[in-house]
Write an enzyme that holds these catalytic residues in place. Structure first.
Site, PDB file in Angstrom:
ATOM      1  N   THR A  16       0.817  -1.216   0.000  1.00  0.00           N
ATOM      2  CA  THR A  16       0.000   0.000   0.000  1.00  0.00           C
ATOM      3  C   THR A  16       0.849   1.264   0.000  1.00  0.00           C
ATOM      4  OG1 THR A  16      -1.654  -1.192   1.259  1.00  0.00           O
ATOM      5  CG2 THR A  16      -1.840   1.185   1.264  1.00  0.00           C
ATOM      6  N   SER A  61       1.951  -7.706  -0.790  1.00  0.00           N
ATOM      7  CA  SER A  61       2.775  -8.666  -0.036  1.00  0.00           C
ATOM      8  C   SER A  61       2.060  -9.981   0.226  1.00  0.00           C
ATOM      9  CB  SER A  61       3.276  -8.047   1.268  1.00  0.00           C
ATOM     10  OG  SER A  61       2.279  -8.053   2.242  1.00  0.00           O
ATOM     11  N   ASP A  93       0.894  -6.891   5.171  1.00  0.00           N
ATOM     12  CA  ASP A  93       0.251  -8.194   5.421  1.00  0.00           C
ATOM     13  C   ASP A  93       1.239  -9.294   5.800  1.00  0.00           C
ATOM     14  OD1 ASP A  93      -2.186  -7.085   4.974  1.00  0.00           O
ATOM     15  OD2 ASP A  93      -2.472  -7.908   2.960  1.00  0.00           O
ATOM     16  N   THR A 168       4.229  -9.344  14.967  1.00  0.00           N
ATOM     17  CA  THR A 168       3.041  -9.943  14.364  1.00  0.00           C
ATOM     18  C   THR A 168       2.137  -8.800  13.928  1.00  0.00           C
ATOM     19  OG1 THR A 168       3.144 -11.817  15.876  1.00  0.00           O
ATOM     20  CG2 THR A 168       1.013 -11.397  14.878  1.00  0.00           C
ATOM     21  N   THR A 279       2.808 -21.456  20.688  1.00  0.00           N
ATOM     22  CA  THR A 279       1.490 -21.191  21.277  1.00  0.00           C
ATOM     23  C   THR A 279       0.624 -20.347  20.348  1.00  0.00           C
ATOM     24  OG1 THR A 279       0.273 -20.149  23.086  1.00  0.00           O
ATOM     25  CG2 THR A 279       2.437 -19.225  22.608  1.00  0.00           C
TER      26      THR A 279
HETATM   27  N1  ASP Z   1      -2.270  -5.889   1.034  1.00  0.00           N
HETATM   28  C1  ASP Z   1      -1.233  -4.931   1.293  1.00  0.00           C
HETATM   29  C2  ASP Z   1       0.094  -5.657   1.284  1.00  0.00           C
HETATM   30  O1  ASP Z   1       0.422  -6.321   2.232  1.00  0.00           O
HETATM   31  C3  ASP Z   1      -1.452  -4.235   2.580  1.00  0.00           C
HETATM   32  C4  ASP Z   1      -0.373  -3.250   2.945  1.00  0.00           C
HETATM   33  O2  ASP Z   1       0.442  -2.868   2.168  1.00  0.00           O
HETATM   34  O3  ASP Z   1      -0.344  -2.824   4.097  1.00  0.00           O
HETATM   35  O4  ASP Z   1       0.813  -5.574   0.305  1.00  0.00           O
END
Ligand code: ASP
Length: 343
Positions: A16, A61, A93, A168, A279
């Protein structure tokens, strides 16, 4: 280029952060990274020299894979001597997976590799991209007596720098999208950049950088849930080409004690397939033997993931299998912290 300033390389993989709204269709699309300065003219004001390399075809991603990890690593490896720090622009992501993987790939890293991205595109009025990018560059530029302060793979998002392999993604909407539940943040951006020096990774600076590029992807992640079925799990664990399994267990590493389940794990381990216990709680550690429901796991040779994240456990397993670590030493090495990924 100014000779006394740190040289920073931006590696743009997609996500993004690098998208703009198509004025005609309104859809988000990747912008030409050469126009970076147009969107963030503030970059010119930073006390460092910035160069950028972009993936030819930037990706969301969610399409990240081990071949792209090698691409990112090779860009950094090829430019390692010419730059003081690296900032990888990456979709949020799968950023924690990539940051974990890169941490294992770069053995004896003595320069910063900072992952960052954003929840809103760089051209958006309310974007978080500018702060994330500018401060990531500043973090990568921090020096003490001409040497980088951060010597590890970090992840910077919404005012905090974390150890990458401890993170995470916890929120799909909030700007505060990442958390490091089992390890403190490394630095915080407020009025000043506050670095937690005691928590930084301290590599042995005398050792030579080694970049590892082999991953084994024939592995499985199994998340336990009450009612998990024998008829589904048995064929999965018996797939002929499976090389390793990570199980996300309950609480401090507990599972059902049903005979079929324990026997299945036992036979799988006997076939030479390592099984790692992590976990499914967001924080805390596996501690096999604390409850009766994990004692048997310990005795059949299940590996303790301790307080590692699932993302880092998967990356570590793919990395160690790719490195052909023998089944004799696999458990001992997995249970050892290689890059500060576990306590
Ligand atoms: N779907 C996007 C990605 O992971 C979300 C982001 O960029 O934050 O490429």
């Amino acid at each position: 280029m100014s000779a006394n300033q740190p040289n920073i390389l931006l590696v743009y993989t997609g996500g993004t952060i690098g998208m703009i709204k198509d004025p005609e269709t309104g859809a988000l699309k990747s912008f030409d990274f050469k126009n970076l300065l147009k969107y963030i003219p503030e970059l010119k004001l930073l006390d460092c020299n910035i160069e950028a390399i972009s993936f030819d075809d930037p990706i969301d991603s969610s399409n990240m894979n081990v071949n792209y990890w090698v691409d990112i690593a090779e860009i950094i490896e090829d430019n390692y001597d010419g730059f003081d720090g690296f900032v990888v622009l990456h979709g949020s992501d799968t950023m924690s997976y990539s940051a974990s993987a890169l941490s294992f790939m770069f053995e004896n890293l003595t320069k910063p590799i900072i992952f960052t991205g954003s929840q809103l595109p760089i051209g958006d009025l309310r974007t978080d991209a500018k702060e994330n990018l500018i401060t990531s560059i500043q973090m990568a530029s921090l020096q003490n007596r001409g040497k980088p302060v951060i010597k590890e793979v970090g992840l910077y998002f919404e005012y905090k720098l974390y150890r990458g392999n401890r993170t995470t993604k916890i929120n799909a909407e909030h700007f505060e999208a990442f958390e490091s539940m089992n390890y403190p943040h490394l630095a915080e951006s407020g009025v000043h950049l506050k670095v937690e020096f005691d928590d930084l990774y301290k590599p042995n600076a005398r050792k030579k950088l080694v970049v590892h590029k082999q991953f084994e992807t024939d592995i499985l992640l199994i998340k336990l849930f009450p009612g998990i079925s024998e008829s589904v799990l048995v064929p999965l664990c018996n797939l002929p080409h499976i090389k390793g399994i990570v199980i996300e267990t309950y609480g401090s590493g507990n599972t059902t004690t049903e005979l079929w389940f324990i026997d299945l794990l036992k036979l799988t381990i006997k076939r030479g397939i390592p099984i790692v216990n992590v976990t499914q709680c967001a924080g805390g550690s596996v501690n096999m033997g604390q409850y009766e429901t994990s004692t048997q796991l310990q005795s059949i040779g299940v590996i303790s993931g301790k307080d590692i994240t699932t993302e880092a456990a998967l990356a570590k397993m793919m990395f160690m299998l790719g490195e052909k670590v023998s089944s004799k030493t696999f458990k001992t090495i997995f249970e050892t912290s290689l890059r500060g990924e576990m306590s």
